[in-house]
Design a protein around this motif. Structure first.
Motif, short mmCIF file in Angstrom:
data_model
loop_
_atom_site.label_atom_id
_atom_site.label_comp_id
_atom_site.label_asym_id
_atom_site.label_seq_id
_atom_site.Cartn_x
_atom_site.Cartn_y
_atom_site.Cartn_z
N LEU A 172 -33.95 -21.36 17.67
CA LEU A 172 -33.26 -22.26 18.60
C LEU A 172 -33.97 -22.26 19.94
CD1 LEU A 172 -29.49 -21.54 17.94
CD2 LEU A 172 -30.87 -23.45 17.14
N ALA A 221 -28.08 -23.40 11.96
CA ALA A 221 -28.40 -24.56 12.79
C ALA A 221 -29.70 -25.21 12.36
CB ALA A 221 -28.46 -24.15 14.25
N ILE A 255 -22.02 -23.91 17.37
CA ILE A 255 -22.78 -25.00 17.97
C ILE A 255 -21.92 -26.25 17.85
CG2 ILE A 255 -24.85 -26.40 17.82
CD1 ILE A 255 -26.31 -23.90 16.87
N LEU A 268 -24.15 -24.40 22.45
CA LEU A 268 -23.94 -23.13 21.76
C LEU A 268 -22.90 -22.36 22.57
CD1 LEU A 268 -26.69 -20.75 20.41
CD2 LEU A 268 -24.56 -19.93 21.32
N VAL A 296 -30.48 -26.57 21.90
CA VAL A 296 -29.08 -26.45 22.28
C VAL A 296 -29.00 -26.08 23.76
CG1 VAL A 296 -28.28 -25.77 19.99
CG2 VAL A 296 -28.98 -24.02 21.60
#
Length: 112
Positions: free
Chosen positions: A110, A77, A40, A27, A85
Motif C-alpha cells: 500500500l 487490498a 479500507i 485506511l 490510500v
C-alpha cells in the motif's frame, strides 16, 4: 476531560484526511485494549473495500499482531486492486501498534 481531548484530536485528523481522501480510499484504524481493527473505506460510495482485525489473528505481542493485521489488510487490498490510500489514524498517536500496522501495510504494497 481526557475524552474531549481525544474527540478534538480525532476531528482534527479527520478534517485533514477528508481533504486528501477525495480521490483515494481511506485506511481507518481502530484500537481497543486487546485488539486492533483496520479497514479500507471508499467514502464516495460509502463501502468497505477490505478489512482485517486481530481477533482472527494471534501472533505474539500486540505490536506483532498489529503488524500481521497490516500485512493481511494490504494483501486483501492489493487483491481488490487498491494500491493508494489515505491513512486515518483517528485519535491515536502514530506510535506503537498504529505505527506497526502502518509499516506492515506499506511493506505489503500500500502507498500512503
Amino acid at each position: 476531560m481526557a475524552n474531549q481531548t481525544a474527540i478534538r484530536r480525532k476531528l482534527r485528523t479527520r478534517r485533514k484526511v477528508r481533504v486528501a481522501a477525495a480521490e483515494r480510499p481511506r485506511l481507518s484504524v481502530f484500537r481497543s485494549s486487546k485488539h486492533i481493527y483496520a479497514q479500507i473505506i471508499d467514502d464516495t460510495t460509502g463501502t468497505t473495500l477490505a478489512a482485517a482485525s486481530s481477533s482472527a489473528l494471534k501472533t505474539g505481542t500486540k505490536s506483532d499482531t498489529a503488524a500481521a493485521v497490516g500485512r493481511a489488510l494490504a494483501e486483501a487490498a492489493v487483491a481488490k486492486g487498491v494500491k493508494q490510500v489515505v491513512f486515518d489514524r483517528g485519535q491515536y498517536r502514530y506510535h506503537g501498534r498504529v505505527k506497526a500496522l502502518a509499516d506492515a501495510a506499506r511493506e505489503g504494497g500500500l502507498d500512503f
